[in-house]
Motif scaffolding. Sequence first.
Motif, mmCIF file in Angstrom:
data_model
loop_
_atom_site.group_PDB
_atom_site.id
_atom_site.type_symbol
_atom_site.label_atom_id
_atom_site.label_comp_id
_atom_site.label_asym_id
_atom_site.label_seq_id
_atom_site.Cartn_x
_atom_site.Cartn_y
_atom_site.Cartn_z
ATOM 1 N N SER A 67 0.984 -1.070 -0.122
ATOM 2 C CA SER A 67 -0.094 0.208 0.197
ATOM 3 C C SER A 67 1.053 1.589 -0.063
ATOM 4 C CB SER A 67 -0.731 -0.012 1.317
ATOM 5 O OG SER A 67 -0.039 -0.053 2.550
ATOM 6 N N SER A 68 2.422 1.087 1.051
ATOM 7 C CA SER A 68 3.037 2.513 0.563
ATOM 8 C C SER A 68 3.559 2.715 -0.501
ATOM 9 C CB SER A 68 4.018 2.142 1.647
ATOM 10 O OG SER A 68 3.678 2.314 2.671
ATOM 11 N N TYR A 69 4.209 1.600 -1.090
ATOM 12 C CA TYR A 69 4.671 1.403 -3.145
ATOM 13 C C TYR A 69 3.210 2.115 -3.384
ATOM 14 C CZ TYR A 69 8.838 -0.877 -1.421
ATOM 15 O OH TYR A 69 10.479 -0.796 -0.893
ATOM 16 N N HIS A 70 2.453 1.479 -3.031
ATOM 17 C CA HIS A 70 0.917 2.003 -3.757
ATOM 18 C C HIS A 70 0.365 3.697 -4.383
ATOM 19 C CE1 HIS A 70 -3.075 2.326 -5.840
ATOM 20 N NE2 HIS A 70 -3.037 1.604 -6.870
ATOM 21 N N ASP A 71 0.688 3.982 -3.045
ATOM 22 C CA ASP A 71 0.862 5.593 -2.438
ATOM 23 C C ASP A 71 1.289 6.292 -3.337
ATOM 24 O OD1 ASP A 71 -2.288 4.541 -1.820
ATOM 25 O OD2 ASP A 71 -1.135 4.828 0.027
#
Length: 77
Positions: free
Chosen positions: A7-11
């Motif tokens: 999720s951090s990478y996606h954001d």
Amino acid sequence: MIEKHISSYHDHITDALLGIEAISNLRLYNWENEVIHAITNHKEFSRASKDFLKSPTYGDGGMASAVRIVSIGEENE
């Protein structure tokens, strides 16, 4: 690591890719200016630069740089 924090990478993927693109563009611009400087001052430039001009990359500004460089070289002949 990526899967654990997906999720951090996606954001932040857009910002990360745009940052990489900006760095890439700056490096290409600086290289192009070095080669143009060498040509306009009748100096030799590296074998790697010569090889790149023979077979520039597409889609990353390489072809446009090569065209500008070759055009400058032709003007100085």
